[in-house]
Structure formats: structure tokens, C-alpha cells
Design an enzyme around this catalytic site. Sequence first.
Site, PDB file in Angstrom:
ATOM      1  CB  ALA A  48       7.958   9.390  -2.615  1.00 43.55           C
ATOM      2  CG  ASP A  49       3.310  10.799  -4.269  1.00 43.47           C
ATOM      3  OD1 ASP A  49       3.235  11.343  -5.373  1.00 43.47           O
ATOM      4  OD2 ASP A  49       3.449   9.609  -4.058  1.00 43.47           O
ATOM      5  CB  SER A  50       3.725  13.182   1.772  1.00 39.61           C
ATOM      6  OG  SER A  50       2.424  12.488   1.524  1.00 39.61           O
TER       7      SER A  50
END
Length: 388
Positions: free
Chosen positions: A174-176
Site C-alpha cells: 500500500a505504501d509503495s
Amino acid sequence: MGEGSQRAQGPLAGVRVLELGTMYAAPTCGRMLRDFGADVVKVEDPGAGDYARQWTPMKNGQSMGFARLNSGKRSIGIDLRSAAGRDLVRRLAARVDVVIESFRPGRLEEWGIGYDVLRADNPGLVLTRVSGFGQTGPYRERPGFGTVAETGSGFAFINGWPETPPTSPPFGFADSIAGISAAMGTAMALYRKSRTGEGDEVDIALYEPLMFIIGDMLINYTATGTVQGRVGNGTGSASPRGVYQASDGKWLSIAASNQGIAKRLFEAMGRPEMIEDPRYATNAVRMEHNDELQGIVGAWVAARPRAEILAVLDKFEVVCSQVNDASDIVADPHFGERTLVELTGSEALGRVLTPGPVLHVRSYDGPRYDGVPAIGQHTREVLDELLR
């Protein structure tokens, strides 16, 4: 070719970025911009630095994840908990094109350096804000990391097999995606600035890009009331598709996701008549008989070594791949030519390879990945350059 000359060729050459973000998503945005020529100055706590410096895996005290996301950036040490530090950030923000931040919504405003304040000093400023749930909505003040985004977005619920628990990925998924999306939003705001001279505020919630990717399940639910469950390596939308084990124990994937590929797969298997079989003639009926069809494909794969299967599938132009681990990727000539780049300048890591830019532009050869900054290494250099 030197770093300066490569940077000058990039589409974002001349763009100055002040990165207040820590951990994963916001620094990913900073890396995306830096990859295409922006000068990214990373603001870190003078003592502890970005917590990502503590991530494992490590070698000789150097976090590999931190090195991947922050190579080529310049680091300055500023204590944002102090009035003097916040004043310094405000002065720097007046001299840059982009500020990236990942504090909980409202924190910059509490510190007196919110968008309205920064925009008053610099009308063309783009402020890119990455947070768990976004700057608006009932959950805006909730803290959020990637795991929360992966579960709250619905991704974890559909990831895995029917008999296994909902599963989050073992990496910053999700962060990427949020970081890459933030870079896209920043680029759009910079384009708008080039036409109007006005800056903008870009609002990225960690969960939203991931929820977009799995959005078909939401359309399906609101249209039919069906709640999508876990289907393992299948998509639940096309058959045959999946990951299969060959006779030598190695794994490969096949994606017969349209009618033409399904027909060619049956031909490659020596079973061309299957495309006329009422059970397998269309994707709709193949999905109804998916379990038995997967058994047929799986048995065909299991009877031969992986290399032989892949050679036959390539001959018939069936979409397929071996299932690669890290050693396979590093040894592959395609990835070596196009995707992997050398990260240099870190005595702790030595010579290592990392994925380069996520896309390619004809006019730009790409950056060098030379040097992981120490905490505050470039403080004097940057302050003299921007505030002299």
C-alpha cells in the site's frame, strides 16, 4: 556521465523538492521525483533521522530499504519540534517547488506551517500530503500504516485461499502504490503550475490507490450483492489462470485471460478440441467449470519439466512466466538490461542491485544511484544554497 549532467536531462530537471516525509510512502514519492531529475532534500530529525534507517534487512548497520528509497537525496537535519526548526522549514519551503509531508492531518497546521501559510510565502508551491486516511473524512485523524491500508481497503480480505486467513503482503504494498500515486499527483500539480503559475495541495490516503486497484469487487457488490472471497492464485474473472508446479518441482504461471490465449493454450497442450467443448468454449462456462479445468492444466504442467513447458507455451504465444525468486531476477538478462541498476556509494552495502525507475522516457537515460546520505550530511550545503 556525472550526476549533475544526468539530472539536467530529466523531465523534472530544475524542480526542487523538500521531503518532510518519513518511513515508506512519502519517501517513495520523493524517490519517484528524484528518479526523473528533481533535486530532493530530505529533512530528518538531527538525532534519530528517519525511522526507516532502522529497518531490516541490514548490512553493516545500513538499512537496505532506506538505501533503496533515499539514494541520491540530500539530507538536512532540522528539529521540527522546535520553533526555530519550523521557521527554518517555512523559509526553505518558500524557495522550493514541492513539499512532501506525511504527518497526521492537522500537524503542520498546529505547527504554523500549513498549506495556507506556506502558500502565502510561495504561491506556486505544491504541497503533497500523504496520510493514512486522507485530509478529509471521519477517519482523517486516525494514524495509519500500510498494514491498515491493506486491510481497510479490502485487499487483505480477498488475498489468499478460501481456507486461509485474510493475508497482508510481506512488503510495503500500500505504501509503495500510495507513493507512486503521490508522485503522479505532484507531477499533475506541477503541470498546472506551468500553465497558471499557481501551486496546489495534493491529498493522498494510503488506502485509496489500493482500493482503486481492487475496485471491481465493489462494483460487483453494489450491482449484485456478491461479496468477493479469496480464490488463491485465480482472479475469479478468467479461466484458466494460475500458478502451476512442473515435474521438476519448479513453478510457473499461465494467464489465459482472453479467448485467443485460451485457444492457443489448448493447442499447446495438444487438446485443440477443448475450445469446442461446451464446458470450455467461452470464459463464462470455463469459470463455471474452473476447478476441473485447472486440474487438467495442472496435470499437463506437472508431467513435464518447467523449461519444456515454457518453451511450448512460448511457441504458441501463451502468456506465461517462470515464478522468479531474487536470484532468478538478478540472473535474468532482460531485467539486467532494462530494470536493475547498481546502487553505489555505500561502503556498508558494497555493490548491490536495485530496481530503477518505474517507467522509461526516451529523452532521459535515468539517474545514478550513488550515495546514501548520512543524517544531516548536506545541511550546511543546502542552507547556503537556498537561504544565502
